[in-house]
Design an enzyme around this catalytic site. Structure first.
Site, short mmCIF file in Angstrom:
data_model
loop_
_atom_site.label_atom_id
_atom_site.label_comp_id
_atom_site.label_asym_id
_atom_site.label_seq_id
_atom_site.Cartn_x
_atom_site.Cartn_y
_atom_site.Cartn_z
N GLU A 127 0.83 -1.12 -0.13
CA GLU A 127 0.12 -0.09 -0.14
C GLU A 127 1.00 1.35 -0.03
OE1 GLU A 127 -2.72 -0.26 3.26
OE2 GLU A 127 -3.62 -2.12 2.45
N GLU A 363 9.36 -8.00 -3.61
CA GLU A 363 9.35 -9.19 -2.63
C GLU A 363 10.23 -8.99 -1.31
OE1 GLU A 363 8.12 -12.92 -3.95
OE2 GLU A 363 7.78 -12.06 -6.12
N SER A 366 16.65 -5.64 0.12
CA SER A 366 17.73 -6.26 0.60
C SER A 366 17.99 -5.95 2.18
CB SER A 366 19.02 -5.59 0.01
OG SER A 366 18.99 -6.30 -1.30
#
Length: 379
Positions: A127, A363, A366
């Site tokens: 979001e 996703e 790091s």
């Protein structure tokens, strides 16, 4: 320990590589320049039966494993980061959760078209106000009779403009933290939601990245994936597999950049000899190969552990962290090997370089991977 790929995996890799070189490589820069999602490529990937590689044959998939899926991601990334990204989002995020957590009726209705390549999948977690803190979402889903009413905004959602279904995370129990998050299947024809922005990005512009707005979007109660409150646990399990696919995509991008640099270095002459014979250039190319091989081994180990049913939280995070960072490093060195030509769109390294940066963000950044790894090590 066996490092050779099984015959069926090798055959899949060779088949996809041939397709990529013949059908994708010639248009890879063109679709980026045009910011065009190449629907025709995904139609052909459906005909190759790879849009459901790790999905059970019962639901229209190929019945392959995570390692085979990783090989496909790598081969796609080797020629086009955009196509590889949309492919990985479709499989890991848009399809696999339905197989893992859906009812038989949901699998028949929503998973089978995705696995057969009749539709593409999407997944809406992030979001505007919750990126790395993905669980701090504000999108809500309130029960109203036999329906749920969704309200909120989702940001940086891959494939939303071309998806046949979107898996949306929303809060069903405010104040319950991660235990109050649930997952819903939303279809393009559902009223009350729209794509409000398709972002122009630094790279990967042939893969649509979107903002979604939900305003009293009503979905039937049978669109709830699993039970109420299971959405965050589903997210963590989904990301275990998704990070392996991003690691594989990163390896593919790095491989493409490396091959472009090596080819140029052996053909380009300066001072009467190929530049590959100069220590500075040769050492860069050698270092590229070393990094790629290391990242590939980590990725394949993570995929193999996933297929064995082992806990892969640490290994998938480790593979994703290493592969994404070497991807950016290798792509940057590839641009440097080509010099001024590397900075032009007539040569591929600039595209790999721009595409590579997202691998360190999507996703789980790091920084988040290091947080996950620290927790896995008990730190």
């Amino acid at each position: 320990m066996e490092f050779d790929l099984p015959d069926e995996h090798r055959m899949m890799r060779e088949s996809v590589r041939e397709f990529c070189e013949n059908e994708i490589a010639p248009i890879a820069q063109e679709i980026e320049d045009e910011h065009r999602f190449p629907a025709e490529v995904f139609d052909e990937l459906a005909r190759l039966d790879v849009l459901g590689v790790p999905i059970d044959e019962e639901y229209g998939g190929l019945g392959g494993d995570q390692l085979m899926y990783a090989l496909v991601c790598e081969e796609l990334g080797r020629v086009s980061g955009s196509i590889g990204l949309s492919y990985a989002a479709h499989v890991s995020l848009g399809s696999k959760p339905i197989e893992l957590f859906g009812t038989e009726a949901q699998k028949e209705r929503w998973l089978e078209p995705l696995a057969r390549g009749e539709a593409l999948g999407s997944w809406a977690l992030t979001e505007p106000g919750s990126g790395s803190d993905a669980s701090g979402m504000s999108t809500t889903a309130e029960k109203d009779g036999d329906e749920y009413v969704l309200n909120g905004t989702k940001q940086f959602i891959t494939n939303a403009t071309v998806a046949g279904s979107v898996l949306v995370k929303a809060v069903t129990e405010p104040g319950a933290g991660t235990d109050g998050i649930s997952t819903f299947v939303v279809a393009p024809e559902d009223d009350g939601w729209e794509v409000t922005t398709v972002w122009d990005k630094m790279g990967l512009n042939a893969s649509p990245t979107c903002e979604l707005q939900f305003d009293d979007c009503r979905v039937p109660e049978d669109r709830l994936l699993g039970e109420e409150g299971e959405g965050w646990e589903q997210t963590l399990k989904t990301l275990d597999g998704g990070r392996i696919s991003i690691a594989a995509l990163s390896v593919g991008l790095a491989q493409g950049a490396y091959e472009a640099a090596k080819s140029y270095a052996t053909e380009r002459e300066q001072f009467g000899q190929p530049i590959s014979e100069f220590d500075a250039v040769r050492d860069k190319v050698v270092e590229m190969d070393r990094k790629i091989e290391r990242a590939r081994l980590l990725t394949h180990k993570a995929a193999t552990m996933y297929d064995a049913g082992e806990d892969v939280a640490r290994m998938s995070s480790l593979a994703k962290l290493d592969a994404s960072e070497i991807c950016r490093e290798v792509a940057e060195d590839a641009v440097q090997v080509l010099g001024g030509y590397g900075y032009t769109t007539d040569f591929a390294p600039q595209r790999f370089y721009r595409d590579a940066k997202l691998m360190e963000i999507g996703e789980g950044t790091s920084e988040i991977q290091r947080l996950v790894l620290g927790r896995e090590l008990g730190l």
